[in-house]
Design a protein around this motif. Sequence first.
Motif, PDB file in Angstrom:
ATOM      1  N   GLN A   1      54.627  49.831  42.372  1.00  0.00           N
ATOM      2  CA  GLN A   1      54.467  49.037  41.154  1.00  0.00           C
ATOM      3  C   GLN A   1      53.265  48.102  41.261  1.00  0.00           C
ATOM      4  N   VAL A   2      52.472  48.037  40.192  1.00  0.00           N
ATOM      5  CA  VAL A   2      51.342  47.114  40.108  1.00  0.00           C
ATOM      6  C   VAL A   2      51.523  46.266  38.852  1.00  0.00           C
ATOM      7  N   THR A   3      51.459  44.940  39.010  1.00  0.00           N
ATOM      8  CA  THR A   3      51.683  44.017  37.903  1.00  0.00           C
ATOM      9  C   THR A   3      50.381  43.313  37.548  1.00  0.00           C
ATOM     10  N   PHE A   4      50.025  43.340  36.265  1.00  0.00           N
ATOM     11  CA  PHE A   4      48.799  42.723  35.768  1.00  0.00           C
ATOM     12  C   PHE A   4      49.153  41.595  34.805  1.00  0.00           C
ATOM     13  N   THR A   5      48.463  40.473  34.933  1.00  0.00           N
ATOM     14  CA  THR A   5      48.633  39.369  33.990  1.00  0.00           C
ATOM     15  C   THR A   5      47.291  39.029  33.353  1.00  0.00           C
ATOM     16  N   ASN A   6      47.362  38.318  32.223  1.00  0.00           N
ATOM     17  CA  ASN A   6      46.184  37.980  31.415  1.00  0.00           C
ATOM     18  C   ASN A   6      45.499  39.241  30.878  1.00  0.00           C
ATOM     19  N   VAL A   7      46.307  40.243  30.530  1.00  0.00           N
ATOM     20  CA  VAL A   7      45.786  41.493  29.974  1.00  0.00           C
ATOM     21  C   VAL A   7      45.595  41.313  28.468  1.00  0.00           C
ATOM     22  N   PRO A   8      44.395  41.581  27.935  1.00  0.00           N
ATOM     23  CA  PRO A   8      44.192  41.395  26.491  1.00  0.00           C
ATOM     24  C   PRO A   8      44.955  42.438  25.677  1.00  0.00           C
ATOM     25  N   ASP A   9      45.578  41.972  24.609  1.00  0.00           N
ATOM     26  CA  ASP A   9      46.332  42.858  23.714  1.00  0.00           C
ATOM     27  C   ASP A   9      45.384  43.345  22.619  1.00  0.00           C
ATOM     28  N   ILE A  10      44.528  44.310  22.978  1.00  0.00           N
ATOM     29  CA  ILE A  10      43.490  44.810  22.074  1.00  0.00           C
ATOM     30  C   ILE A  10      43.569  46.331  22.007  1.00  0.00           C
ATOM     31  N   ALA A  11      42.895  46.888  21.001  1.00  0.00           N
ATOM     32  CA  ALA A  11      43.036  48.323  20.723  1.00  0.00           C
ATOM     33  C   ALA A  11      42.600  49.198  21.893  1.00  0.00           C
ATOM     34  N   ASP A  12      41.464  48.885  22.519  1.00  0.00           N
ATOM     35  CA  ASP A  12      40.975  49.740  23.608  1.00  0.00           C
ATOM     36  C   ASP A  12      41.930  49.743  24.799  1.00  0.00           C
ATOM     37  N   VAL A  13      42.430  48.580  25.152  1.00  0.00           N
ATOM     38  CA  VAL A  13      43.365  48.488  26.284  1.00  0.00           C
ATOM     39  C   VAL A  13      44.677  49.199  25.954  1.00  0.00           C
ATOM     40  N   ASN A  14      45.175  48.998  24.748  1.00  0.00           N
ATOM     41  CA  ASN A  14      46.429  49.648  24.349  1.00  0.00           C
ATOM     42  C   ASN A  14      46.279  51.163  24.287  1.00  0.00           C
ATOM     43  N   ALA A  15      45.096  51.638  23.880  1.00  0.00           N
ATOM     44  CA  ALA A  15      44.852  53.086  23.864  1.00  0.00           C
ATOM     45  C   ALA A  15      44.872  53.653  25.278  1.00  0.00           C
ATOM     46  N   LEU A  16      44.301  52.923  26.239  1.00  0.00           N
ATOM     47  CA  LEU A  16      44.334  53.375  27.625  1.00  0.00           C
ATOM     48  C   LEU A  16      45.766  53.372  28.158  1.00  0.00           C
TER      49      LEU A  16
END
Length: 435
Positions: free
Chosen positions: A39-54
Amino acid sequence: MSTVFEIRGGRQLSGAITPQGAKNEALQVLCAALLTDEQVTFTNVPDIADVNALLDVLAEMGVKVGRPAPNTVVLQADAIDPDYFATHTFRKRSSQLRGTVMLAGPMLARFRRAYIPQPGGDKIGRRRLDTHILGFERLGVKFEYDTELQMFSLSADRLTGTRLLLEEPSVTGTANMVMAAVMAEGITTIYNAACEPYIQQLCLMLNRMGARISGISSNLLTIEGVAKLSGTDHRLLADMIEVGSFIGLAAMTQSELTIRNVDAHQLGLIPDIFRRLGIELHLQGDDIFIPAQEHYRIQKFIDGSILTVYDHPWPGFTPDLLSIVLVTATQAKGTVLVHQKMFESRLFFVDRLIEMGAQIVLCDPHRAVVIGLDKQVALRGINMVSPDIRAGVALLIAAMSATGKSTIQNIHQIDRGYERIDERLNALGADIRRV
């Protein structure tokens, strides 16, 4: 009917705003989660279209995707389907998102096969894959190109450490080479590597996972391959492009703004370049304070010649902020030459600024001279279309400083890179409607 922004300009803003997590870092480090089954946990991830598409692509290929809190993402790649990359679904998604190219490095490292489609994303000019393909080839990868599918098929019996001299310090190319090399046999050196803060963040994250990377922050990386990587926690940096955008916005709208938690030690030349445009800004701990300024004067070079602002690989000035520099200069006192070296189509949005009343001479696809209006003549609101992420926000800043109403179409381009930008700016006193 597509969604547009309606902006009523001429409003002074005030208050504090916090930049989102870095988009370009997110696209790299999320791909790196494929290197482990833990498991890898990421914080401060932007909730934007490009990131959500990935994230959608990762989920479709078998990665467990959790979102336990806002801007937090938990990934576990313990049931990957490598054949997903040969599907029509992947080809369609990847044609719209440049970031999928960085899935190749971790897939080769862990599964010894991968696919790379022709790049998608912004329509800002040619983006070559040579750095990626040639680098993989040196690590022992064989490739074939399917002209009908427009897809590279990559495979290797094993990855072997090698000496790489990159033809260009490509950020995505460096990220791909690093992620492939961390589990290759032997030692890999990457010279002329990109050394952007986002590459540094990727390398530091991989080292916490068990990789052995040295030379971080330089353009010479040395990677000693390991057999296995483990899970980790990772916090993304503040998005330096948002930081620069907010500095330009404050100047254009004569606003007093505080930009919070900017990761100031990783901003490089950004504060200095905006100071050269005459903008007063103060670093206060990890915040930037910008007082309201009635006028700002563009500096000249020491010999008295006209200031030139140009992009350059890190630690030079990032190309993603040249659009913001250009629009900010339209209301400065003085003249500046903006030289966009890395992409040939990023300056074409200046036609819209000229229509708004800006004094700009487009010399060629790479250079524009901006003669500042010194706030003597306000820009006027018009109807326009966002051609790419960065130009879209530059046009939004212009509209917020203009008199009257502006509309911006194709705001999907803005949503690709900026999280809830209308809501966040409206909280400062802007008048932006999504209709």
